[in-house]
Design a protein around this motif. Structure first.
Motif, short mmCIF file in Angstrom:
data_model
loop_
_atom_site.label_atom_id
_atom_site.label_comp_id
_atom_site.label_asym_id
_atom_site.label_seq_id
_atom_site.Cartn_x
_atom_site.Cartn_y
_atom_site.Cartn_z
N ARG A 1 -38.38 -22.74 21.41
CA ARG A 1 -39.52 -23.93 20.84
C ARG A 1 -39.86 -24.49 22.17
N TRP A 2 -39.02 -24.72 23.19
CA TRP A 2 -39.32 -25.61 24.41
C TRP A 2 -39.88 -24.87 25.57
N THR A 3 -39.88 -23.73 25.66
CA THR A 3 -40.37 -22.74 26.34
C THR A 3 -41.79 -22.61 26.74
N ASP A 4 -42.46 -23.16 27.39
CA ASP A 4 -44.01 -22.99 27.71
C ASP A 4 -44.57 -23.97 26.34
N PHE A 5 -44.22 -24.96 25.92
CA PHE A 5 -44.06 -25.76 24.64
C PHE A 5 -45.60 -26.06 24.35
N THR B 1 -48.08 -24.32 25.37
CA THR B 1 -49.00 -23.16 25.64
C THR B 1 -48.95 -21.98 24.94
N THR B 2 -47.68 -21.97 24.24
CA THR B 2 -47.31 -20.51 23.46
C THR B 2 -46.73 -21.02 22.17
N ASP B 3 -46.71 -20.09 21.37
CA ASP B 3 -46.07 -20.27 19.88
C ASP B 3 -44.83 -20.52 20.12
N GLY B 4 -43.96 -21.60 19.58
CA GLY B 4 -42.62 -21.89 19.61
C GLY B 4 -41.63 -20.86 19.02
N GLU B 5 -42.25 -19.90 18.29
CA GLU B 5 -41.17 -18.93 17.71
C GLU B 5 -41.87 -17.69 18.83
N LYS B 6 -40.97 -17.21 20.06
CA LYS B 6 -41.32 -16.44 20.78
C LYS B 6 -41.10 -14.92 20.40
N GLU B 7 -41.75 -14.03 20.88
CA GLU B 7 -41.41 -12.53 20.50
C GLU B 7 -40.02 -12.15 21.08
N TRP B 8 -39.63 -12.61 22.11
CA TRP B 8 -38.19 -12.31 22.43
C TRP B 8 -37.08 -12.78 21.51
N ARG B 9 -37.27 -13.67 20.94
CA ARG B 9 -36.24 -14.47 20.19
C ARG B 9 -35.70 -13.23 19.11
N ASN B 10 -34.60 -13.23 18.98
CA ASN B 10 -33.80 -12.36 17.87
C ASN B 10 -32.98 -13.35 17.05
N ARG B 11 -33.41 -14.12 16.38
CA ARG B 11 -33.16 -15.17 15.52
C ARG B 11 -31.73 -14.73 14.67
N ASP B 12 -31.91 -13.49 14.07
CA ASP B 12 -30.75 -12.88 13.53
C ASP B 12 -29.50 -12.74 14.07
N HIS C 1 -48.98 -27.86 14.71
CA HIS C 1 -48.22 -29.14 14.61
C HIS C 1 -48.94 -30.12 15.81
N SER C 2 -49.02 -31.29 15.42
CA SER C 2 -49.25 -32.36 16.36
C SER C 2 -47.65 -32.22 17.20
N ILE C 3 -48.10 -32.86 18.43
CA ILE C 3 -46.82 -32.92 19.41
C ILE C 3 -45.62 -33.79 18.60
N ILE C 4 -46.19 -34.98 18.11
CA ILE C 4 -45.11 -35.68 17.09
C ILE C 4 -44.31 -34.87 16.21
N GLU C 5 -45.36 -34.23 15.33
CA GLU C 5 -44.51 -33.25 14.20
C GLU C 5 -43.57 -32.31 14.80
N ALA C 6 -44.07 -31.58 16.03
CA ALA C 6 -43.21 -30.49 16.59
C ALA C 6 -41.85 -31.17 16.91
N ILE C 7 -41.89 -32.38 17.58
CA ILE C 7 -40.71 -33.01 18.20
C ILE C 7 -39.81 -33.46 16.99
N ASN C 8 -40.50 -33.91 16.10
CA ASN C 8 -39.45 -34.81 14.80
C ASN C 8 -39.09 -33.43 14.04
N ARG C 9 -39.78 -32.27 13.93
CA ARG C 9 -39.15 -31.06 13.23
C ARG C 9 -37.97 -30.47 14.13
#
Length: 176
Positions: free
Chosen positions: A57-61, A63-74, A121-129
């Motif tokens: 979520r916070w890498t390149d907050f 400029t890039t989508d918070g769900e990075k391609e390199w993340r493997n949530r499972d 998301h607005s910045i406020i929405e993303a942070i609150n989430r």
């Protein structure tokens, strides 16, 4: 108001980070890996998930989508962390990423739209989430720690049966 919001939310993140750390301090290394059953998460698994989420979520907050391609949530819900040292290293790295991203927000970029899984998301929405998500999981960490320690648990907030004493101390100082 924007700066006040950012300062306030930073304090909230710092508070929840400290609750996790004060829980870790009360536990031995084995406790960090205890699971109630096979379907439940240990503290280490929960930390691994939090770290994966934070880094994504916070890498390149801005400029890039918070769900990075390199993340493997499972795989975040598998027993990957093997020691207290590794747990604390990942924990601190993830929080550093979060705090660096918060520090990068200013009056010029505050209205930037950010995306999480392609949803605006607005910045406020993303942070609150994220604040809600992290406090949820840190509450789980604290609860597991409290279950493990039982009567040896040292309260992280107002100890049970001590509300009146706590409030008396607060109100005796006057407004502050």
């Amino acid at each position: 108001m924007r700066i006040e919001y950012l300062n306030s939310v930073r304090k909230q993140f710092e508070y929840y980070k400290s609750l996790g750390e004060r829980t870790f301090e009360q536990l031995n290394e084995k406790d960090l890996f205890w699971q109630y059953n096979e379907e439940s998460n240990s503290i280490a698994i929960t930390v691994n998930h939090l770290c994966g989420n934070m880094k994504s979520r916070w890498t390149d907050f801005l400029t890039t989508d918070g769900e990075k391609e390199w993340r493997n949530r499972d795989t975040e819900f598998e027993s990957q962390i093997k020691s207290r040292v590794e747990l604390l290293s990942k924990w601190n790295d993830a929080w550093n990423c979060l705090f660096a991203a918060l520090a990068s927000i200013n009056s010029e970029n505050f209205n930037t739209k950010v995306y999480i899984r392609n949803q605006e998301h607005s910045i406020i929405e993303a942070i609150n989430r994220q604040l809600a998500h992290y406090s949820y999981h840190i509450g789980q960490i604290v609860y597991i720690g409290k279950m493990i320690k039982g009567s040896e648990w040292k309260s992280l907030t107002i100890p049970k049966g001590k509300s009146t004493e706590f409030n008396h101390g607060k109100f005796s100082k006057g407004k502050h």
